[in-house]
Motif scaffolding. Structure first.
Motif, short mmCIF file in Angstrom:
data_model
loop_
_atom_site.label_atom_id
_atom_site.label_comp_id
_atom_site.label_asym_id
_atom_site.label_seq_id
_atom_site.Cartn_x
_atom_site.Cartn_y
_atom_site.Cartn_z
N VAL A 101 -4.96 -6.79 -2.53
CA VAL A 101 -4.19 -5.55 -2.51
C VAL A 101 -3.22 -5.51 -3.69
O VAL A 101 -3.05 -4.47 -4.36
N SER A 110 -14.02 0.79 -6.97
CA SER A 110 -13.89 1.12 -5.54
C SER A 110 -14.95 0.40 -4.72
O SER A 110 -14.65 -0.14 -3.64
N TYR A 169 -12.95 -6.51 0.63
CA TYR A 169 -12.22 -6.37 1.90
C TYR A 169 -13.16 -6.57 3.09
O TYR A 169 -12.81 -7.23 4.08
N LEU A 191 0.84 -1.21 0.00
CA LEU A 191 0.00 0.00 0.00
C LEU A 191 0.87 1.25 0.00
O LEU A 191 0.58 2.24 -0.69
N LEU A 236 -14.00 -3.29 -4.47
CA LEU A 236 -12.86 -3.53 -3.58
C LEU A 236 -13.26 -3.46 -2.11
O LEU A 236 -12.87 -4.33 -1.32
N TYR A 249 -4.21 8.70 -2.52
CA TYR A 249 -4.72 7.34 -2.64
C TYR A 249 -3.65 6.34 -2.20
O TYR A 249 -2.50 6.40 -2.63
N CYS A 250 -4.04 5.41 -1.33
CA CYS A 250 -3.13 4.36 -0.87
C CYS A 250 -3.90 3.07 -0.61
O CYS A 250 -3.64 2.36 0.37
N GLY A 251 -4.86 2.79 -1.45
CA GLY A 251 -5.62 1.56 -1.35
C GLY A 251 -6.94 1.74 -0.60
O GLY A 251 -7.02 2.49 0.38
N TYR A 268 -10.20 4.46 -5.94
CA TYR A 268 -9.38 3.78 -6.95
C TYR A 268 -9.32 4.58 -8.24
O TYR A 268 -10.30 5.17 -8.69
N GLU A 301 -5.15 -4.75 -6.84
CA GLU A 301 -5.60 -3.36 -6.83
C GLU A 301 -4.47 -2.40 -7.14
O GLU A 301 -4.60 -1.51 -8.00
N MET A 302 -3.34 -2.56 -6.45
CA MET A 302 -2.27 -1.57 -6.57
C MET A 302 -1.54 -1.68 -7.90
O MET A 302 -1.12 -0.66 -8.46
N ASN A 318 -4.01 -0.23 -10.54
CA ASN A 318 -4.08 1.21 -10.36
C ASN A 318 -2.79 1.88 -10.82
O ASN A 318 -2.82 2.95 -11.43
#
Length: 1002
Positions: free
Chosen positions: A516, A484, A491, A214, A487, A368-370, A353, A519-520, A523
């Motif tokens: 994660v 978003s 989670y 993240l 996700l 943004y960091c997850g 996201y 996603e990352m 992104n």
């Protein structure tokens, strides 16, 4: 029977391994087939690498999840480096995949060159590489603009030790060297964050990898990935925090001092923001747990001493940099009236996201960091298993960072009272850091999260996303909104399954890590693609790996050889057109005038603007056209032109063709400026009081020649402008040069004409910074001039009665000036001959020394084209003389009539005091470490450096000893065995060195 049992177990393990391998390969193939359908993967090897790489990575995590599920054995304890190393490798893999999605060479045609990396940072890195391989002065360089003090430049752009890697790559692979450095810093960012949370929370499990990804893949590191000099501070921040915690708990100063010193050395600008953050983090540390006054005093003492020593160690660089900054556009500044930069509601949307990366001013911060960190924040705020005081401390720290982004005065303070020129909210990574730290503290309490907390957090986020979809505008498209939503639902589902005890904690961590990672990476790749569409990553073949660059390097080297043979030790400069970057002097290693650097003195930039060069007003002046009146003044002896510019300028009476140089199909022509002036020359004393005209370079040039020669000089015959017939409904002329344009819906192009008043070489300058575009045309050529950086254009030889047409496009009402002048060659020749009659004859020079002679026919001022810096000292016949800045920019000194020997030397101002402070700090640090080692009892919980120092000042009676110190209060250091909550573990951890828990099952 025992051997048979052992064989049976071995066969089972082999069979299990085979099955898992088949599962891994099958998943990899399936994912590969799915990912390769992405139409963004346009290159063969890009498609193969990204699809196969991401597929294998995710298949590996899925196989690990399956392995944990079927493996009944307890996990083996891991070494302290295991999870940080895995985090670094995973971070490296994720960022590499993101660049692969962009199509970076050799997988595609893109490079990492974008915005200032292309024009500014990479050329300076190329200059550093050249110095590492071939030598050069660390104090001054004439290969950066007209000349620049190198330490301030080094301190902002080049001081990272990772830049040593540049020397391992050939010149043509500058892009790849920068990419490798970027990826290494990013990998260490993930590894250091894992090390940080592993130490603070005493855990060694997969959860540390989740938050490490993240952090290393947060939007800040994507949007500002090309600001390579900032990455060191983002990378080392977790180490600083870890070392701070260790200092507070154990009294060990060295890690904190060294990591803080490294940050200040690597990039003082971002490190300044780190220092402010450390003050707030210290307050958070003091507030997050109840502590006695004695403990608070001890903590403050350690923090203050460690911070002072860390800063002191870096003073050898910071002191000269600080002195230099006083002359740049970053100096000074005041607080504006307090207001918000944007609505607070808008800040929340930046957590979603695939939000658009911010590079230009006027946009929102990159935070943004997850989505996991967003979901866990409300849960953290309501977790009763974490002490209320601790929750309030961290939420308060996060709130401070949030309001610093929103409130303009706070934002400006973080930037040192200097509003950034684009790249806003440069401290926003600190907000993300705190948010991820909160997320991790929530994750380690995952079993204590209730369905009610999960449901409440999920409902709030879903509601906000729905509002954002309705009110957010075009910045929040379908992917941003619905990915978003997906996700946070995933989670929340995993957290709910753990809460209901449907899955164990370790599989849950692996599953979260899997999501994660997806996603990352996606992104990251998508963000790079957005940056490509908005700002453009330079194609690799358009930068250094092409025939044009090779031809330019060849012709520059040839010009230097010609110049050195002709000069016989004299100093000269050169330039070429069209330029490739804004620091071509550094990229191609020659003495010229083009520069764009934050460390450039503002007075120098303004001086060059007054003379008609293209400037941004703060730290850049660029070579755009041959203008002999000013090129001669600053010593431009050679001008290199490609075929397009050579056709326009080859007829200039002051350019003489020397040679043509070709490389494959690319040809450049070398011209010599026949009226160039030397590095210095004797001028009239009136030059000391020269006052330029701010918006009229023709008047400024006339006045500077008048003051230099002491004779009234009028170099130009000016032509008046008129609104073109048919454009006079929106264009009005006021006087000879001023105009106003009032656009309408049907017409926004103001057109003006000027009839040349005298036959000769003409020059045009148009100042209208509110215009959208400016075009100049004659019968023989046309030019487009940037409205934001106007410059004098050499519009060629025109005859009396010829017409120059100027077209100015404007959206709104604007006004400006059009100056068109024909050079009076005889007047110019007489002025140049007068100034060159008393030259400063250079016999030898290097980066920091010029040795010369002058035979002055009268007492006057020696004007030089060396930018003024307090580090320059001048000795005439061995005696030091006073120097001053003509036009507040150029080095000058007085001299009497007669023959003189002149020595000009440079030494960075503040370097010696800085070195002394650093040496003193090092001595104090060593003495402190020795004192602690000898005087502090490490086995006694109440003994520390302050107690030992008190004993030193007031020796105790002979019967007393350090072992007689009263025992600590049990409530401060003892953990009740029956209470195993994370709150108790963390609270105890505040007060004594931690023992790492091997708790894979949490």
């Amino acid at each position: 029977m025992t051997p048979m049992k052992k064989t049976s177990m071995t066969l089972t393990q082999i069979l299990r391994t085979i099955i898992l391998a088949i599962v891994f390969l099958s998943l990899t193939c399936l994912l590969y087939i799915g990912f390769k359908q992405d139409d963004q993967l346009t290159y063969k090897y890009q498609n193969l690498y990204f699809s196969l790489g991401l597929g294998a990575l995710l298949a590996g995590l899925a196989t690990l999840l399956l392995t944990v599920h079927v493996n009944e054995a307890s996990p083996q304890p891991k070494k302290w480096w295991f999870y940080p190393l895995l985090s670094a490798l995973l971070g490296l893999g994720c960022m590499t995949l993101a660049y692969a999605y962009l199509g970076v060479w050799p997988l595609g045609e893109r490079s990492v060159m974008i915005v200032d990396m292309h024009h500014q940072y990479a050329p300076l890195l190329a200059q550093l590489r050249d110095m590492l391989l071939h030598g050069g002065s660390p104090l001054y360089s004439f290969e950066v603009g007209l000349g620049a003090s190198f330490l301030p430049l080094f301190g902002y752009y080049l001081s990272s030790p990772f830049n040593l890697i540049l020397a391992l790559f050939p010149e043509s692979m500058l892009n790849e060297a920068i990419l490798v450095i970027t990826l290494l810093k990013n990998a260490l960012t993930a590894g250091f964050f894992a090390l940080c949370v592993q130490y603070i929370y005493r855990r060694r499990d997969i959860s540390v990898m989740i938050v490490s990804i993240l952090y290393s893949m947060m939007m800040y590191l994507l949007a500002y990935s090309w600001n390579i000099m900032w990455l060191d501070c983002v990378m080392v921040l977790p180490l600083i925090i870890m070392s701070f915690e260790k200092l507070m708990r154990t009294g060990k100063y060295l890690p904190y001092v060294l990591t803080l010193a490294y940050a200040l050395y690597a990039n003082y600008y971002i490190a300044f923001m780190l220092c402010i953050f450390m003050v707030f983090y210290f307050l958070c540390f003091c507030l997050r747990q109840e502590q006695s006054a004695a403990m608070l005093s001890r903590s403050f003492g350690r923090f203050a001493i460690g911070s002072v020593l860390g800063g002191g160690l870096s003073m050898f660089l910071l002191v000269p940099v600080y002195i230099s900054l006083a002359h740049t556009s970053a100096a000074g500044g005041s607080l504006p009236d307090m207001k918000s930069n944007f609505e607070m509601f808008a800040l929340l949307g930046r957590h979603l996201y695939n939000t658009t990366p911010t590079i230009r001013s006027g946009n929102l911060p990159n935070i943004y960091c997850g989505l996991l960190s967003v979901l866990l924040l409300p849960i953290f705020a309501t977790m009763k298993s974490i002490h209320l005081r601790r929750r309030l401390a961290y939420l308060g720290l996060l709130g401070i960072m949030a309001f610093s982004l929103v409130i303009n005065q706070f934002d400006l303070i973080w930037h040192g009272l200097h509003s950034p020129n684009d790249l806003p909210y440069r401290f926003s990574f600190l907000y993300s850091f705190v948010l991820i730290l909160i997320a991790y503290e929530t994750l380690v309490n995952i079993r204590k999260i209730t369905l009610k907390q999960i449901g409440g957090s999920l409902a709030g986020i879903v509601g906000f996303i729905m509002l954002q979809e309705h009110f957010g505008g075009d910045d929040y498209d379908f992917n941003t909104i619905y990915v978003s939503l997906l996700l946070v639902l995933i989670y929340a589902l995993v957290l709910g399954l753990v809460s209901r005890r449907r899955i164990e904690v370790r599989p849950a961590y692996i599953l979260i890590l899997l999501v994660v990672t997806i996603e990352m990476v996606l992104n990251g790749g998508s963000s790079f693609k957005t940056m490509q569409s908005k700002e453009y990553f330079t194609a690799r073949n358009d930068y250094v790996a092409n025939d044009i660059t090779k031809a330019l390097q060849k012709v520059v080297d040839r010009t230097k050889k010609i110049g050195d043979e002709a000069a016989a030790g004299e100093f000269y400069r050169m330039e070429f057109l069209p330029r490739r970057t804004t620091v071509d002097t550094a990229l191609f290693d020659y003495r010229g005038m083009t520069v764009f650097a934050s460390s450039s003195p503002q007075d120098e930039t303004e001086f060059m603007g007054y003379l008609g060069y293209a400037v941004n007003g703060v730290n850049s002046h660029l070579y755009k056209s041959f203008v002999p009146m000013v090129d001669s003044l600053i010593g431009i002896k050679y001008v290199i032109l490609d075929s397009s510019t050579s056709d326009d300028l080859s007829s200039d009476p002051y350019l003489e063709l020397i040679e043509k140089v070709s490389y494959n199909d690319t040809t450049y022509s070398i011209y010599e400026n026949k009226k160039v002036l030397p590095l210095g020359f004797l001028a009239n004393n009136n030059i000391e009081d020269w006052t330029p005209s701010k918006y009229d370079p023709f008047t400024s040039i006339n006045s500077i020649y008048t003051e230099l020669t002491g004779v009234e000089t009028d170099l130009y015959t000016m032509s008046s402008i008129a609104a073109e017939l048919g454009s006079d409904n929106i264009a009005n002329v006021n006087g000879d040069a001023s105009f106003t344009i009032t656009p309408t819906e049907s017409d926004n192009d103001g057109r003006f004409t000027a009839t040349v008043a005298q036959t000769g070489q003409t020059y045009t300058f148009i100042d209208c910074r509110a215009a959208e575009s400016i075009d100049i045309s004659t019968d023989s050529g046309s030019w487009r001039v940037p409205s934001h950086e106007p410059y004098i254009v050499n519009t060629g030889f025109l005859r009396q009665g010829d017409t120059i047409t100027v077209s100015i496009n404007a959206k709104d009402t604007c006004s400006g000036n059009i100056y068109i002048g024909t050079l009076n060659q005889q007047t110019f020749d007489e002025a140049i001959d007068s100034l060159s009659s008393n030259p400063l004859k250079v016999s030898s020079f290097n980066s920091t020394h010029v040795s010369a002679k002058i035979d002055a026919s009268f007492s006057g001022t020696v004007f030089t084209s060396i930018p003024y810096d307090e580090g320059w000292t001048v000795k005439v016949d061995g005696e030091k003389v006073e120097t001053f800045a003509t036009g507040e920019a150029m080095l000058a000194f007085k001299i009497t009539a007669g023959a003189h020997n002149v020595d000009i030397n440079f030494f960075t101002v503040g370097l010696i005091p800085g070195i002394l402070i650093s040496l003193l700090s090092l001595a104090v640090l060593i003495a402190l470490l020795v004192f602690i080692r000898k005087k502090v009892n490490p086995h006694h919980p109440d003994d520390n450096e302050f107690a030992a120092f008190a004993r030193l000042l007031q020796p105790a009676p002979k019967t007393a000893s350090v072992d007689a110190v009263s025992a600590p209060d049990n409530q401060n250091v003892l953990i009740q065995q029956e209470d195993t909550s994370e709150e108790t573990v963390i609270a105890a951890d505040e007060l004594q060195p931690p023992e790492i828990e091997q708790d894979e099952e949490a």
